[in-house]
Design a protein around this motif. Structure first.
Motif, PDB file in Angstrom:
ATOM      1  N   TRP A   1      41.540 -25.984   9.554  1.00 46.32           N
ATOM      2  CA  TRP A   1      40.086 -25.883   9.472  1.00 46.32           C
ATOM      3  C   TRP A   1      39.679 -25.342   8.109  1.00 46.32           C
ATOM      4  CZ3 TRP A   1      37.353 -21.162   9.062  1.00 46.32           C
ATOM      5  CH2 TRP A   1      38.135 -20.003   9.158  1.00 46.32           C
ATOM      6  N   ARG A   2      38.413 -25.541   7.789  1.00 41.66           N
ATOM      7  CA  ARG A   2      37.887 -25.065   6.520  1.00 41.66           C
ATOM      8  C   ARG A   2      36.458 -24.586   6.711  1.00 41.66           C
ATOM      9  NH1 ARG A   2      37.895 -29.279   1.892  1.00 41.66           N
ATOM     10  NH2 ARG A   2      40.143 -28.944   2.133  1.00 41.66           N
ATOM     11  N   ALA A   3      36.196 -23.378   6.241  1.00 41.16           N
ATOM     12  CA  ALA A   3      34.821 -22.882   6.209  1.00 41.16           C
ATOM     13  C   ALA A   3      34.103 -23.519   5.027  1.00 41.16           C
ATOM     14  CB  ALA A   3      34.806 -21.371   6.085  1.00 41.16           C
ATOM     15  N   LEU A   4      32.873 -23.931   5.237  1.00 42.24           N
ATOM     16  CA  LEU A   4      32.071 -24.542   4.184  1.00 42.24           C
ATOM     17  C   LEU A   4      31.093 -23.549   3.571  1.00 42.24           C
ATOM     18  CD1 LEU A   4      31.403 -28.008   5.854  1.00 42.24           C
ATOM     19  CD2 LEU A   4      33.041 -27.467   4.033  1.00 42.24           C
ATOM     20  N   GLU A   5      31.226 -22.296   3.967  1.00 46.63           N
ATOM     21  CA  GLU A   5      30.422 -21.213   3.407  1.00 46.63           C
ATOM     22  C   GLU A   5      31.172 -19.919   3.673  1.00 46.63           C
ATOM     23  OE1 GLU A   5      27.130 -20.055   6.538  1.00 46.63           O
ATOM     24  OE2 GLU A   5      27.203 -22.246   6.347  1.00 46.63           O
ATOM     25  N   ASP A   6      30.747 -18.839   3.056  1.00 45.93           N
ATOM     26  CA  ASP A   6      31.392 -17.546   3.258  1.00 45.93           C
ATOM     27  C   ASP A   6      30.989 -16.992   4.625  1.00 45.93           C
ATOM     28  OD1 ASP A   6      32.514 -15.064   3.142  1.00 45.93           O
ATOM     29  OD2 ASP A   6      31.342 -14.340   1.431  1.00 45.93           O
ATOM     30  N   ILE A   7      31.970 -16.844   5.526  1.00 46.46           N
ATOM     31  CA  ILE A   7      31.654 -16.374   6.870  1.00 46.46           C
ATOM     32  C   ILE A   7      32.178 -14.950   7.123  1.00 46.46           C
ATOM     33  CG2 ILE A   7      31.522 -18.685   7.833  1.00 46.46           C
ATOM     34  CD1 ILE A   7      34.338 -18.302   8.970  1.00 46.46           C
ATOM     35  N   GLY A   8      32.840 -14.374   6.159  1.00 50.24           N
ATOM     36  CA  GLY A   8      33.310 -12.998   6.310  1.00 50.24           C
ATOM     37  C   GLY A   8      34.664 -12.906   6.990  1.00 50.24           C
TER      38      GLY A   8
END
Length: 390
Positions: free
Chosen positions: A346-353
């Motif tokens: 998976w990959r986050a497309l924004e900073d999620i912490g």
């Protein structure tokens, strides 16, 4: 006019679509009702949509709900799309959507049959449908190939593009089965193979509903369907409801006039909501969810920016089909995929912490184990899903 901002819409989505830990349940039918229906164009979607919202359900228990307990049923409904529906909603889906599709498909196929059938084409087609249904009742279940072998007229060849380079005569078996499915006379049963298989057998509707689908007026059926949609997906613009149902704007407005609804302000736009549902939903504790391609949550609205943000290009194909998505706190924050090895990446497309990252990783591990030996490539590939599996 009452105002409902995007944050409140996301809170409703997270709670009612069971994307929070507190809302998860181990009941496949209850999960399906939460979303009105489950998308079933891709058979894996049904299982993965339920897995994402359950605690300890396993594939065999979902299969039990579908094929043994038969509390769920596959059928063509809105926009001539395949869905899995709770059995109590089938009459409303039949009267509000499927009946009209049956008329439309029969008309289309009758025009092609003019090439090869003399006389009353409607009567000829009705006879073939009746013979096919009787054969299926006698057998209990059968594949399309088995029915074609048993009912000779199903092997009638028709060329739908005469004179074209891609011209190729085909048998009408699929046409007849589609019409019978739209009419609510046959359904797709257990597939051959795993829960991700597309090789279905057909069964008569009497296997699920001994007396057939109960009759319901189109008006009351539409009202029931819209009421459920507004509870699960409201507040929303009327345009979203029109898109989801596939009805004309006149049909949508006529249906809304039967219900006690209110208009609300949606960050400058106008939406509709059941009048009894104005109380705000408390913001839930945020949590992770990995939803599959074509999941009913991201596919439930046409206008999605309030939960999707700027991520449409990465997560949707050119025809509006969503790929696998990562959620946190009622909104999309990334995407995921299954590699041929079975690994979930998976990959986050924004900073999620840090906390969200760790909990999404744990959820990915859970979904990886849930797949077991099954490998299920989404039918509609999206940019990020393709990139993650390269």
């Amino acid at each position: 006019m009452r105002s409902i901002d995007a944050a409140q819409r996301r809170a409703r989505l997270a709670v009612r679509h069971r994307l929070t830990a507190a809302a998860r349940v181990d009941d496949a039918a209850a999960i399906t009702r939460s979303l009105v229906v489950l998308h079933a164009t891709d058979p894996a979607t049904v299982f993965l949509s339920i897995a994402a919202r359950s605690l300890e359900l396993e594939p065999a228990q979902i299969e039990k709900a579908l094929y043994t307990d038969r509390t769920l049923l596959r059928m063509l409904a809105m926009r001539r799309t395949m869905f899995v529906a709770p059995i109590d909603l089938v009459p409303a889906l039949q009267a509000s959507c499927a009946d009209a599709q049956a008329v439309k498909q029969r008309r289309t196929y009758a025009r092609h049959l003019e090439q090869v059938v003399d006389g009353d084409i409607d009567a000829w087609l009705a006879e073939v449908e009746e013979q096919t249904h009787r054969e299926l009742l006698a057998r209990g279940s059968a594949t399309g190939a088995q029915l074609g072998a048993a009912v000779p007229r199903l092997r009638t060849q028709v060329d739908t593009a005469p004179g074209k380079p891609y011209s190729k005569p085909t048998a009408i078996t699929t046409w007849v089965l589609l019409i019978l499915g739209c009419e609510g006379r046959i359904v797709r049963g257990r597939p051959n193979g795993s829960w991700g298989s597309t090789q279905y057998v057909w069964e008569p509707i009497e296997s699920w509903l001994p007396a057939g689908v109960p009759a319901q007026s189109a008006d009351s059926a539409r009202a029931e369907l819209v009421r459920r949609w507004l509870h699960a997906f409201g507040p929303a613009p009327v345009a979203d409801l029109k898109w989801w149902t596939g009805w004309t704007l006149g049909e949508v407005r006529k249906t809304l006039a039967q219900l006690d609804i209110v208009e609300v302000d949606l960050d400058g736009g106008t939406g509709v909501l059941l009048a009894e549902d104005l109380d705000p939903v408390p913001e839930p504790e945020p949590g992770p969810a990995l939803l599959p391609a074509l999941d009913p949550t991201p596919m439930g609205w046409q206008e999605r920016e309030w939960f999707l943000g700027p991520h449409r290009t990465a997560l949707f194909d050119g025809n509006g089909n969503v790929g696998p998505t990562v959620w946190w706190g009622g909104r999309v924050v990334g995407g995921w995929a299954q590699r041929s090895s079975g690994e979930i990446v998976w990959r986050a497309l924004e900073d999620i912490g840090r906390e969200a990252t760790e909990r999404v990783a744990a959820e990915a591990a859970r979904i990886e184990a849930w797949y077991g030996d099954v490998r299920a490539i989404p039918r509609f590939r999206t940019p990020l899903e393709r990139e993650l599996t390269e």
